[in-house]
Motif scaffolding. Structure first.
Motif, PDB file in Angstrom:
ATOM      1  N   ALA A 149       0.833  -1.201   0.000  1.00 33.62           N
ATOM      2  CA  ALA A 149       0.000   0.000   0.000  1.00 33.62           C
ATOM      3  C   ALA A 149       0.872   1.257   0.000  1.00 33.62           C
ATOM      4  O   ALA A 149       0.605   2.212  -0.739  1.00 33.62           O
ATOM      5  CB  ALA A 149      -0.926  -0.010   1.214  1.00 33.62           C
ATOM      6  N   LEU A 150       1.924   1.244   0.816  1.00 42.12           N
ATOM      7  CA  LEU A 150       2.871   2.369   0.806  1.00 42.12           C
ATOM      8  C   LEU A 150       3.466   2.573  -0.579  1.00 42.12           C
ATOM      9  O   LEU A 150       3.563   3.707  -1.075  1.00 42.12           O
ATOM     10  CB  LEU A 150       4.013   2.110   1.802  1.00 42.12           C
ATOM     11  CG  LEU A 150       3.780   2.366   3.277  1.00 42.12           C
ATOM     12  CD1 LEU A 150       5.054   2.050   4.044  1.00 42.12           C
ATOM     13  CD2 LEU A 150       3.353   3.795   3.533  1.00 42.12           C
ATOM     14  N   ARG A 151       3.871   1.485  -1.185  1.00 42.95           N
ATOM     15  CA  ARG A 151       4.484   1.554  -2.517  1.00 42.95           C
ATOM     16  C   ARG A 151       3.501   2.101  -3.558  1.00 42.95           C
ATOM     17  O   ARG A 151       3.913   2.704  -4.547  1.00 42.95           O
ATOM     18  CB  ARG A 151       4.953   0.152  -2.951  1.00 42.95           C
ATOM     19  CG  ARG A 151       6.159  -0.368  -2.201  1.00 42.95           C
ATOM     20  CD  ARG A 151       7.449   0.213  -2.784  1.00 42.95           C
ATOM     21  NE  ARG A 151       7.605  -0.144  -4.166  1.00 42.95           N
ATOM     22  CZ  ARG A 151       8.258  -1.220  -4.613  1.00 42.95           C
ATOM     23  NH1 ARG A 151       8.787  -2.051  -3.754  1.00 42.95           N
ATOM     24  NH2 ARG A 151       8.378  -1.460  -5.905  1.00 42.95           N
ATOM     25  N   SER A 152       2.214   1.866  -3.340  1.00 39.59           N
ATOM     26  CA  SER A 152       1.206   2.279  -4.318  1.00 39.59           C
ATOM     27  C   SER A 152       0.829   3.749  -4.203  1.00 39.59           C
ATOM     28  O   SER A 152       0.262   4.316  -5.138  1.00 39.59           O
ATOM     29  CB  SER A 152      -0.065   1.434  -4.147  1.00 39.59           C
ATOM     30  OG  SER A 152       0.207   0.063  -4.275  1.00 39.59           O
ATOM     31  N   ALA A 153       1.128   4.361  -3.068  1.00 38.37           N
ATOM     32  CA  ALA A 153       0.633   5.714  -2.808  1.00 38.37           C
ATOM     33  C   ALA A 153       1.171   6.734  -3.807  1.00 38.37           C
ATOM     34  O   ALA A 153       0.457   7.660  -4.201  1.00 38.37           O
ATOM     35  CB  ALA A 153       1.001   6.128  -1.387  1.00 38.37           C
ATOM     36  N   GLU A 154       2.415   6.562  -4.232  1.00 37.06           N
ATOM     37  CA  GLU A 154       3.000   7.542  -5.140  1.00 37.06           C
ATOM     38  C   GLU A 154       2.392   7.440  -6.538  1.00 37.06           C
ATOM     39  O   GLU A 154       2.014   8.453  -7.143  1.00 37.06           O
ATOM     40  CB  GLU A 154       4.513   7.363  -5.218  1.00 37.06           C
ATOM     41  CG  GLU A 154       5.185   8.433  -6.078  1.00 37.06           C
ATOM     42  CD  GLU A 154       6.696   8.325  -6.045  1.00 37.06           C
ATOM     43  OE1 GLU A 154       7.351   9.218  -6.614  1.00 37.06           O
ATOM     44  OE2 GLU A 154       7.232   7.363  -5.463  1.00 37.06           O
ATOM     45  N   SER A 155       2.250   6.225  -7.062  1.00 37.43           N
ATOM     46  CA  SER A 155       1.754   6.079  -8.431  1.00 37.43           C
ATOM     47  C   SER A 155       0.258   6.361  -8.524  1.00 37.43           C
ATOM     48  O   SER A 155      -0.254   6.647  -9.608  1.00 37.43           O
ATOM     49  CB  SER A 155       2.047   4.673  -8.959  1.00 37.43           C
ATOM     50  OG  SER A 155       1.403   3.688  -8.168  1.00 37.43           O
ATOM     51  N   MET A 156      -0.451   6.279  -7.395  1.00 36.30           N
ATOM     52  CA  MET A 156      -1.889   6.555  -7.406  1.00 36.30           C
ATOM     53  C   MET A 156      -2.216   7.813  -6.594  1.00 36.30           C
ATOM     54  O   MET A 156      -3.288   7.919  -5.983  1.00 36.30           O
ATOM     55  CB  MET A 156      -2.667   5.351  -6.867  1.00 36.30           C
ATOM     56  CG  MET A 156      -2.730   4.182  -7.814  1.00 36.30           C
ATOM     57  SD  MET A 156      -3.976   2.936  -7.327  1.00 36.30           S
ATOM     58  CE  MET A 156      -3.116   2.117  -5.984  1.00 36.30           C
ATOM     59  N   ARG A 157      -1.313   8.767  -6.595  1.00 37.11           N
ATOM     60  CA  ARG A 157      -1.510   9.962  -5.772  1.00 37.11           C
ATOM     61  C   ARG A 157      -2.759  10.744  -6.164  1.00 37.11           C
ATOM     62  O   ARG A 157      -3.299  11.499  -5.358  1.00 37.11           O
ATOM     63  CB  ARG A 157      -0.287  10.868  -5.856  1.00 37.11           C
ATOM     64  CG  ARG A 157      -0.016  11.460  -7.238  1.00 37.11           C
ATOM     65  CD  ARG A 157       1.212  12.361  -7.223  1.00 37.11           C
ATOM     66  NE  ARG A 157       2.415  11.599  -6.976  1.00 37.11           N
ATOM     67  CZ  ARG A 157       3.627  12.148  -6.870  1.00 37.11           C
ATOM     68  NH1 ARG A 157       3.776  13.451  -6.978  1.00 37.11           N
ATOM     69  NH2 ARG A 157       4.674  11.390  -6.667  1.00 37.11           N
ATOM     70  N   ASP A 158      -3.211  10.564  -7.407  1.00 34.48           N
ATOM     71  CA  ASP A 158      -4.418  11.266  -7.836  1.00 34.48           C
ATOM     72  C   ASP A 158      -5.684  10.647  -7.255  1.00 34.48           C
ATOM     73  O   ASP A 158      -6.747  11.283  -7.258  1.00 34.48           O
ATOM     74  CB  ASP A 158      -4.507  11.278  -9.367  1.00 34.48           C
ATOM     75  CG  ASP A 158      -4.476   9.870  -9.968  1.00 34.48           C
ATOM     76  OD1 ASP A 158      -3.697   9.051  -9.484  1.00 34.48           O
ATOM     77  OD2 ASP A 158      -5.233   9.615 -10.928  1.00 34.48           O
ATOM     78  N   LEU A 159      -5.596   9.421  -6.750  1.00 36.18           N
ATOM     79  CA  LEU A 159      -6.766   8.733  -6.222  1.00 36.18           C
ATOM     80  C   LEU A 159      -6.716   8.537  -4.713  1.00 36.18           C
ATOM     81  O   LEU A 159      -7.761   8.584  -4.047  1.00 36.18           O
ATOM     82  CB  LEU A 159      -6.920   7.354  -6.887  1.00 36.18           C
ATOM     83  CG  LEU A 159      -7.157   7.301  -8.393  1.00 36.18           C
ATOM     84  CD1 LEU A 159      -7.290   5.849  -8.833  1.00 36.18           C
ATOM     85  CD2 LEU A 159      -8.393   8.086  -8.790  1.00 36.18           C
ATOM     86  N   ILE A 160      -5.537   8.280  -4.175  1.00 35.55           N
ATOM     87  CA  ILE A 160      -5.425   7.878  -2.772  1.00 35.55           C
ATOM     88  C   ILE A 160      -5.560   9.083  -1.846  1.00 35.55           C
ATOM     89  O   ILE A 160      -4.832  10.066  -1.969  1.00 35.55           O
ATOM     90  CB  ILE A 160      -4.094   7.159  -2.519  1.00 35.55           C
ATOM     91  CG1 ILE A 160      -4.061   5.833  -3.286  1.00 35.55           C
ATOM     92  CG2 ILE A 160      -3.901   6.894  -1.028  1.00 35.55           C
ATOM     93  CD1 ILE A 160      -2.800   5.040  -3.125  1.00 35.55           C
ATOM     94  N   ARG A 161      -6.500   8.960  -0.930  1.00 38.99           N
ATOM     95  CA  ARG A 161      -6.732  10.021   0.046  1.00 38.99           C
ATOM     96  C   ARG A 161      -6.108   9.681   1.392  1.00 38.99           C
ATOM     97  O   ARG A 161      -5.888  10.555   2.218  1.00 38.99           O
ATOM     98  CB  ARG A 161      -8.230  10.269   0.211  1.00 38.99           C
ATOM     99  CG  ARG A 161      -8.559  11.529   0.989  1.00 38.99           C
ATOM    100  CD  ARG A 161     -10.046  11.770   1.061  1.00 38.99           C
ATOM    101  NE  ARG A 161     -10.588  12.091  -0.253  1.00 38.99           N
ATOM    102  CZ  ARG A 161     -11.885  12.263  -0.484  1.00 38.99           C
ATOM    103  NH1 ARG A 161     -12.746  12.111   0.515  1.00 38.99           N
ATOM    104  NH2 ARG A 161     -12.322  12.572  -1.674  1.00 38.99           N
ATOM    105  N   GLY A 162      -5.845   8.421   1.652  1.00 35.69           N
ATOM    106  CA  GLY A 162      -5.247   8.048   2.930  1.00 35.69           C
ATOM    107  C   GLY A 162      -4.818   6.591   2.939  1.00 35.69           C
ATOM    108  O   GLY A 162      -5.175   5.809   2.054  1.00 35.69           O
ATOM    109  N   LEU A 163      -4.029   6.227   3.958  1.00 37.06           N
ATOM    110  CA  LEU A 163      -3.527   4.865   4.122  1.00 37.06           C
ATOM    111  C   LEU A 163      -3.801   4.388   5.541  1.00 37.06           C
ATOM    112  O   LEU A 163      -3.566   5.124   6.509  1.00 37.06           O
ATOM    113  CB  LEU A 163      -2.015   4.798   3.878  1.00 37.06           C
ATOM    114  CG  LEU A 163      -1.474   5.162   2.491  1.00 37.06           C
ATOM    115  CD1 LEU A 163       0.053   5.244   2.544  1.00 37.06           C
ATOM    116  CD2 LEU A 163      -1.913   4.149   1.460  1.00 37.06           C
ATOM    117  N   VAL A 164      -4.287   3.160   5.657  1.00 34.51           N
ATOM    118  CA  VAL A 164      -4.391   2.496   6.959  1.00 34.51           C
ATOM    119  C   VAL A 164      -3.507   1.266   6.886  1.00 34.51           C
ATOM    120  O   VAL A 164      -3.735   0.370   6.063  1.00 34.51           O
ATOM    121  CB  VAL A 164      -5.842   2.095   7.288  1.00 34.51           C
ATOM    122  CG1 VAL A 164      -5.880   1.366   8.630  1.00 34.51           C
ATOM    123  CG2 VAL A 164      -6.746   3.324   7.327  1.00 34.51           C
TER     124      VAL A 164
END
Length: 335
Positions: A149-164
């Motif tokens: 999930a951490l790794r995905s946050a950068e490539s999906m920055r336009d969609l991801i609003r938060g991480l748990v």
């Protein structure tokens, strides 16, 4: 007497051959049940030809169109069914997307490329963009799924609003934690034996894992089949090799993620490995806004599988989502 003695090896050999054949037949039937899955999954083919089985559910009551979709990313040696308690609790108020990574459960691994953790991240991104479109998402990852999930946050920055992140893996854990390094040796040894053993039809000899009976009743038989099937262990071996290689070459820099983070830790993880608390703290400190909550008397796997512990996880995710919504609304007012 001679005839009788000669017959013993033949009878024993026949019984052994029969037992092996029966094991293979049982294994084939078990495998068909695993591949069939629950039967209500949708299928998506990624750019690497992997087939991902997923389920998107919407709350019965209407929610605002900008309500984030909760996307669940599983641990290694885990399938979508491991999120059952959490999804059932949160699915009443939030859209949820659960899936099994390529090779697990009903999902299939067909890629001809060498597998890396980045491959799993790209599969996740493709699935999220296919299923969720332009809807915002919050990624919820457990163990290795937390790191993905951490790794995905950068490539999906336009969609991801938060991480748990639930008891997430840290890429520096094998280099800095003696307990994790020792555990890695055991995992490596186990994953040499399990794929081959289950392929030979010996999965039926495995004792039922105690955690299966912690799951909802309608999930237990399928998860027991998955645990005894070659697919799960082959997928885990592939992922472990990639994880082991990447973590041993960790350069000290965490992936970039510019979104709020809530890290939910199992207290037994911190008690048994003091380094884990420091590593989790580093993840929180790297977030633009982050906090850590520790669930008492929780173990790494049971934090999701035990109904009582999973309900605590669900409440913390629910609280995070509402706080996230408040920050989002305030940001829209300022803009």
């Amino acid at each position: 007497m001679t005839g009788r003695h000669d017959a013993v090896p033949r009878v024993a050999g026949g019984l052994l051959a029969g037992a092996v054949l029966a094991g293979l037949v049982t294994q084939a039937m078990r495998h068909r049940r695993v591949v069939r899955g629950r039967g209500d999954e949708s299928l998506f083919e990624t750019g690497r030809r992997n087939i991902l089985a997923y389920r998107l559910t919407e709350p019965q009551d209407s929610v605002p169109s900008d309500t984030p979709v909760l996307v669940f990313e599983s641990a290694m040696v885990s399938t979508a069914e491991h999120w059952s308690w959490v999804r059932r609790s949160l699915g009443q108020q939030f859209p949820t997307l659960i899936y099994s990574r390529a090779g697990y459960g009903r999902s299939e691994f067909h890629s001809t490329e060498p597998f890396t953790l980045e491959s799993a991240v790209r599969d996740l991104e493709e699935l999220v963009r296919h299923v969720c479109g332009h809807r915002p998402v919050v990624l919820v990852g457990h163990s290795l799924g937390g790191y993905l999930a951490l790794r995905s946050a950068e490539s999906m920055r336009d969609l991801i609003r938060g991480l748990v992140l639930i008891d997430p893996s840290h890429p520096g854990e094998l280099l800095r934690s003696s307990a994790q390094a020792k555990g890695a040796e055991q995992v490596t040894f186990g994953l040499v034996l399990m794929p081959q053993s289950t392929r030979l039809g010996l999965g039926g000899l495995l004792p039922e894992p105690s955690w299966v009976r912690l799951l909802p009743g309608d999930q237990q038989d399928l998860c027991n089949d998955q645990y005894r099937d070659e697919k799960l262990w082959t997928a885990a071996k592939r992922e472990w090799r990639a994880t082991h290689r990447e973590f041993l070459n960790y350069d000290g820099n965490l992936p970039e993620f510019g979104v709020p983070v809530r890290l939910i830790a199992a207290d037994r993880t911190h008690v048994t490995d003091k380094t884990a608390s420091d590593l989790h703290g580093e993840i929180v400190a790297a977030a633009t806004q982050g906090d850590m909550r520790v669930i008492e008397r929780a173990k790494h796997d049971e934090i999701l599988l035990n109904e009582e512990l999973a309900s605590q996880v669900s409440r913390l995710i629910h609280d995070f989502m509402h706080n996230l919504d408040g920050r989002h609304s305030a940001a829209k007012e300022v803009s």
